[in-house]
Design an enzyme around this catalytic site. Structure first.
Site, mmCIF file in Angstrom:
data_model
loop_
_atom_site.group_PDB
_atom_site.id
_atom_site.type_symbol
_atom_site.label_atom_id
_atom_site.label_comp_id
_atom_site.label_asym_id
_atom_site.label_seq_id
_atom_site.Cartn_x
_atom_site.Cartn_y
_atom_site.Cartn_z
ATOM 1 N N GLU A 66 65.014 14.583 -36.453
ATOM 2 C CA GLU A 66 64.584 13.364 -37.137
ATOM 3 C C GLU A 66 63.124 13.557 -37.489
ATOM 4 O O GLU A 66 62.272 13.709 -36.610
ATOM 5 C CB GLU A 66 64.763 12.145 -36.225
ATOM 6 C CG GLU A 66 64.332 10.839 -36.877
ATOM 7 C CD GLU A 66 64.333 9.667 -35.922
ATOM 8 O OE1 GLU A 66 63.433 8.815 -36.042
ATOM 9 O OE2 GLU A 66 65.217 9.606 -35.044
ATOM 10 N N CYS A 114 59.788 4.569 -36.103
ATOM 11 C CA CYS A 114 60.347 5.451 -37.126
ATOM 12 C C CYS A 114 61.040 4.665 -38.229
ATOM 13 O O CYS A 114 61.263 5.193 -39.324
ATOM 14 C CB CYS A 114 61.329 6.441 -36.499
ATOM 15 S SG CYS A 114 62.613 5.668 -35.494
#
Length: 523
Positions: free
Chosen positions: A257, A294
């Site tokens: 990620e 995020c």
């Protein structure tokens, strides 16, 4: 050989100390460990591999996960105190994160108990088919040692006891965690809890091992006995490790990620209908945790007219009331300050609330505005506005037409999330355009929201936390029950005598597992 031994000895002596640092002051707190040498990484991987044999028993795996959750709950005050001292995220936020962490450990224990993740399929021999079918029995087996790279912004839920570790252990894979330098003390504390949980259920503690240091992380992804890796971090760091994983003599899956802009589209009708609500919600989401989530909404398409003006008025008021915050470390703080300065200096960009340095150790939240038409053409200086800036800032691009929305969306990279704010009529399908806008967002992200905000990721079976590159390097999720699939591979047994089959594949189903037999679901 003498020279080699001498070099190894010198390397060991030169191993850099790992310090815990207070982000509120930038001062070192204590030395936690030493950066691992190549030899120590090799030893850690080999020990983890040897310990992994004990994870073959699913009952023991489930017990490990539940015991780890229980022990983390027992150690909650110590864990929260350590994490707050190293991250400045605050006890309230960290208490919620710890609850999420233990919940996902218990959730994966339930996944292990149920057994559906094994995806068992049995097709009996059938001579009447053309060509004839042999007896085939398929299930999924663990890959082997998994390398986990901890995130900076989630010292618990995406770190040593986090989702990558929990799902890998649930799959039956031992784990070597490369601790994040922003919270090494928390990492060591959590590792001790998980290793104690392993011992309590009769497993070798080395089913989980923690190593420190940048070079250790590089050595880990290159180690021939590491079978897969999970990473949460920057595009630059993640891409370097991804490339290293692919360049190995035997490449391995790398589930990274990396970065996400998380675009938001606000229709003119939605802004006209509830400007105050949307403006306040955006302010809360983009400043949450000092903008270090995020899923922070980092780019917004809002209308240029009066409805958009009302929305920005509320956003300005809400953001101006946000107190300066401490970022996870001073390196990130400096990058944020430099990033917003560069973006604010672009022609046509305004800063109703100027983001940047809030003090010697803090940052202040803010947002930038720009005409959307400046972002419709490739290759210009405004392309920088389409890149993530980690911290409490968002870019509001004001569009004059729906054509400008489509033109800008077509230029966006992959994201974890994409959000659409609609009016009541648009949401009910009685006003045109909503379905078309939603369809334009689907290719951009793994999770598409309507009339909500992307911060906050539910640990639910239907969750998808992952998206097109550069949000992630695969189509998998790192949150939710299906995250376990990353650490498994399918194996089919053909025409194998029953006495040689694992019990999971026996006809009488002695373990009572869900499966498909001759393409019919059986429970």
């Amino acid at each position: 050989m003498a020279e080699v031994r001498k070099a190894r000895k010198e390397a060991a002596v030169a191993a850099a100390p790992v310090w815990s640092v207070d982000p509120r002051t930038g001062n070192p707190r204590e030395q936690v460990a030493d950066e691992a040498t190549a030899e120590e990484v090799d030893s850690a991987v080999r020990r983890a591999r040897a310990a992994g044999a004990g994870l073959a028993d699913r009952t023991v795996r489930a017990a490990l996960l539940r015991t780890a959750a229980d022990l983390l709950d027992e150690a909650a005050e110590h864990v929260i105190e350590a994490a707050d001292a190293e991250t400045a995220l605050g006890p309230v936020r960290l208490r919620g994160e710890l609850a999420r962490t233990t919940a996902q450990l218990r959730a994966f224990a339930g996944v292990v108990d149920e057994g559906a993740f094994l995806d068992i399929r049995i097709d009996h021999a059938d001579a009447t088919r053309t060509p004839p079918w042999p007896d085939l029995r398929r299930w999924k087996v663990p890959l082997g040692v998994v390398a986990v790279y901890s995130a900076s912004n989630f010292p618990l839920a995406f770190s040593v006891p986090g989702g990558d570790t929990a799902s890998a252990l649930a799959a039956g894979c031992p784990v070597v965690v490369k601790a994040h330098p922003d919270h090494p003390g928390t990492s060591e504390l959590c590792a001790s809890v998980l290793r104690r949980a392993a011992a309590r259920v009769g497993l070798d503690e080395d089913v989980l091992i923690v190593v420190h240091g940048f070079e250790a992380g590089v050595e880990l992804v290159k180690h021939p006995l590491v079978s897969a890796a999970g990473f949460t971090g920057s595009i630059r760091g993640g891409r370097a490790l991804f490339d290293a994983a692919a360049a190995r003599p035997a490449p391995i899956p790398f589930y990274g990620e990396l970065g996400s802009l998380n675009p938001v589209v606000i229709t003119e009708a939605a802004a006209a209908e509830r400007a105050e609500e949307i403006g306040a919600g955006l302010a809360g989401s983009m400043t949450l945790g000092a903008g270090q989530f995020c899923t922070k909404p980092g780019f917004v398409l809002a209308p240029a007219g009066a409805a958009g003006d009302s929305l920005l008025k509320t956003l300005t008021s809400a953001v101006s009331e946000t107190e300066p915050g401490v970022m996870l470390d001073h390196r990130m703080r400096d990058a944020f300050v430099a990033g917003v300065r560069e973006r604010a200096g672009l022609p046509g960009v305004d800063a109703p609330i100027t983001p940047g340095a809030g003090g010697e150790h803090t940052v202040s939240a803010g947002f930038l505005t720009v005409p959307a038409e400046l972002l419709t053409a490739e290759g210009g200086p405004h392309d920088l506005l389409l890149e993530e800036c980690f911290g409490p800032v968002t870019v509001v691009a004001r569009y004059a037409s729906t054509d400008e929305i489509g033109a800008v969306l077509s230029r966006l990279p992959g994201n974890l999330t994409a959000t659409l704010h609609l009016s009541d009529a648009e949401g009910a399908g009685t006003a045109p355009g909503a379905a078309e806008l939603l369809a334009e967002l689907v290719p951009l992200a793994g999770r598409v929201l309507v009339n909500g905000w992307p911060t906050g990721v539910a640990v639910a079976p239907a969750q998808q936390h992952g998206g097109p590159y550069p949000a992630t390097t695969s189509t998998s999720t790192s949150v939710g029950a299906t995250a376990i699939e990353r650490w498994l591979r399918p194996v089919s047994y053909q025409s194998t005598p029953p006495a040689l089959l694992p019990p999971e594949l026996h006809d009488d189903n002695p373990l009572g597992l869900p499966r498909r037999v001759d393409d019919v679901p059986v429970r």
